[in-house]
Design a protein around this motif. Structure first.
Motif, mmCIF file in Angstrom:
data_model
loop_
_atom_site.group_PDB
_atom_site.id
_atom_site.type_symbol
_atom_site.label_atom_id
_atom_site.label_comp_id
_atom_site.label_asym_id
_atom_site.label_seq_id
_atom_site.Cartn_x
_atom_site.Cartn_y
_atom_site.Cartn_z
ATOM 1 N N SER A 88 80.665 65.763 141.207
ATOM 2 C CA SER A 88 81.760 65.471 142.145
ATOM 3 C C SER A 88 82.247 66.736 142.851
ATOM 4 N N GLU A 89 82.093 67.896 142.203
ATOM 5 C CA GLU A 89 82.466 69.176 142.817
ATOM 6 C C GLU A 89 81.367 69.717 143.734
ATOM 7 N N GLY A 90 80.191 69.111 143.652
ATOM 8 C CA GLY A 90 79.074 69.568 144.471
ATOM 9 C C GLY A 90 78.330 70.753 143.884
ATOM 10 N N THR A 91 78.503 71.004 142.579
ATOM 11 C CA THR A 91 77.860 72.156 141.955
ATOM 12 C C THR A 91 76.733 71.767 140.998
ATOM 13 N N PHE A 92 76.344 70.508 141.017
ATOM 14 C CA PHE A 92 75.252 70.016 140.164
ATOM 15 C C PHE A 92 74.475 68.986 140.965
ATOM 16 N N PRO A 93 73.160 68.935 140.786
ATOM 17 C CA PRO A 93 72.355 67.966 141.545
ATOM 18 C C PRO A 93 72.803 66.522 141.288
ATOM 19 N N ALA A 94 72.869 65.743 142.336
ATOM 20 C CA ALA A 94 73.244 64.334 142.210
ATOM 21 C C ALA A 94 72.059 63.530 141.679
ATOM 22 N N PRO A 95 72.350 62.492 140.896
ATOM 23 C CA PRO A 95 71.266 61.657 140.398
ATOM 24 C C PRO A 95 70.739 60.739 141.490
ATOM 25 N N ILE A 96 69.576 60.168 141.225
ATOM 26 C CA ILE A 96 69.020 59.165 142.123
ATOM 27 C C ILE A 96 69.123 57.813 141.441
ATOM 28 N N ASN A 97 69.311 56.779 142.229
ATOM 29 C CA ASN A 97 69.408 55.424 141.709
ATOM 30 C C ASN A 97 68.010 54.917 141.391
ATOM 31 N N LEU A 98 67.824 54.395 140.193
ATOM 32 C CA LEU A 98 66.530 53.881 139.772
ATOM 33 C C LEU A 98 66.455 52.364 139.888
ATOM 34 N N GLY A 99 67.464 51.776 140.479
ATOM 35 C CA GLY A 99 67.490 50.320 140.601
ATOM 36 C C GLY A 99 68.035 49.704 139.333
ATOM 37 N N GLY A 100 68.195 48.419 139.369
ATOM 38 C CA GLY A 100 68.675 47.738 138.170
ATOM 39 C C GLY A 100 70.112 48.046 137.832
ATOM 40 N N GLY A 101 70.943 48.252 138.827
ATOM 41 C CA GLY A 101 72.367 48.456 138.566
ATOM 42 C C GLY A 101 72.739 49.899 138.342
ATOM 43 N N ARG A 102 72.989 50.253 137.082
ATOM 44 C CA ARG A 102 73.527 51.576 136.777
ATOM 45 C C ARG A 102 72.478 52.585 136.347
ATOM 46 N N SER A 103 71.216 52.257 136.419
ATOM 47 C CA SER A 103 70.157 53.177 135.991
ATOM 48 C C SER A 103 70.001 54.317 136.983
ATOM 49 N N VAL A 104 70.174 55.541 136.484
ATOM 50 C CA VAL A 104 70.006 56.724 137.325
ATOM 51 C C VAL A 104 69.142 57.744 136.596
ATOM 52 N N GLY A 105 68.635 58.683 137.353
ATOM 53 C CA GLY A 105 67.865 59.785 136.802
ATOM 54 C C GLY A 105 67.959 60.972 137.740
ATOM 55 N N TRP A 106 67.492 62.102 137.266
ATOM 56 C CA TRP A 106 67.510 63.328 138.055
ATOM 57 C C TRP A 106 66.086 63.811 138.251
ATOM 58 N N LEU A 107 65.822 64.387 139.401
ATOM 59 C CA LEU A 107 64.507 64.956 139.649
ATOM 60 C C LEU A 107 64.381 66.256 138.847
ATOM 61 N N GLU A 108 63.302 66.355 138.105
ATOM 62 C CA GLU A 108 63.105 67.489 137.212
ATOM 63 C C GLU A 108 63.187 68.818 137.952
ATOM 64 N N HIS A 109 62.584 68.891 139.132
ATOM 65 C CA HIS A 109 62.588 70.183 139.835
ATOM 66 C C HIS A 109 63.993 70.580 140.277
ATOM 67 N N GLU A 110 64.866 69.613 140.551
ATOM 68 C CA GLU A 110 66.249 69.945 140.916
ATOM 69 C C GLU A 110 67.017 70.487 139.715
ATOM 70 N N ILE A 111 66.757 69.933 138.538
ATOM 71 C CA ILE A 111 67.409 70.437 137.329
ATOM 72 C C ILE A 111 66.866 71.826 136.997
ATOM 73 N N ASP A 112 65.564 72.012 137.140
ATOM 74 C CA ASP A 112 64.971 73.334 136.912
ATOM 75 C C ASP A 112 65.573 74.367 137.857
ATOM 76 N N ASP A 113 65.766 73.990 139.131
ATOM 77 C CA ASP A 113 66.376 74.899 140.107
ATOM 78 C C ASP A 113 67.815 75.230 139.724
ATOM 79 N N PHE A 114 68.553 74.230 139.234
ATOM 80 C CA PHE A 114 69.932 74.451 138.796
ATOM 81 C C PHE A 114 69.967 75.469 137.658
#
Length: 72
Positions: A33-59
């Motif tokens: 919410s502060e914009g200092t961490f990669p946002a998740p992507i929606n995986l469909g099925g309602g509340r299912s989310v995930g993060w792209l590995e390379h974005e977490i590695d970059d963080f």
């Protein structure tokens, strides 16, 4: 001429992101919410989310670099 194959994208789920970063779930979402961490992507099925590995590695790499710069 052959085209380079794009590297496959790997999606990390919340528990994996928490384990890799050492951050609690509430901290992850606050930083999103502060914009200092990669946002998740929606995986469909309602509340299912995930993060792209390379974005977490970059963080993580950014955190390491910032720490090293502070130490001089």
């Amino acid at each position: 001429m052959q085209e380079k194959a794009a590297a496959p994208l790997t999606i990390l789920r919340r528990g994996q992101v928490e384990a890799r970063t050492g951050l609690a779930c509430s901290t992850i979402y606050r930083r999103i919410s502060e914009g200092t961490f990669p946002a998740p992507i929606n995986l469909g099925g309602g509340r299912s989310v995930g993060w792209l590995e390379h974005e977490i590695d970059d963080f993580i790499a950014g955190c390491v670099a910032a720490t090293r710069e502070q130490r001089g």
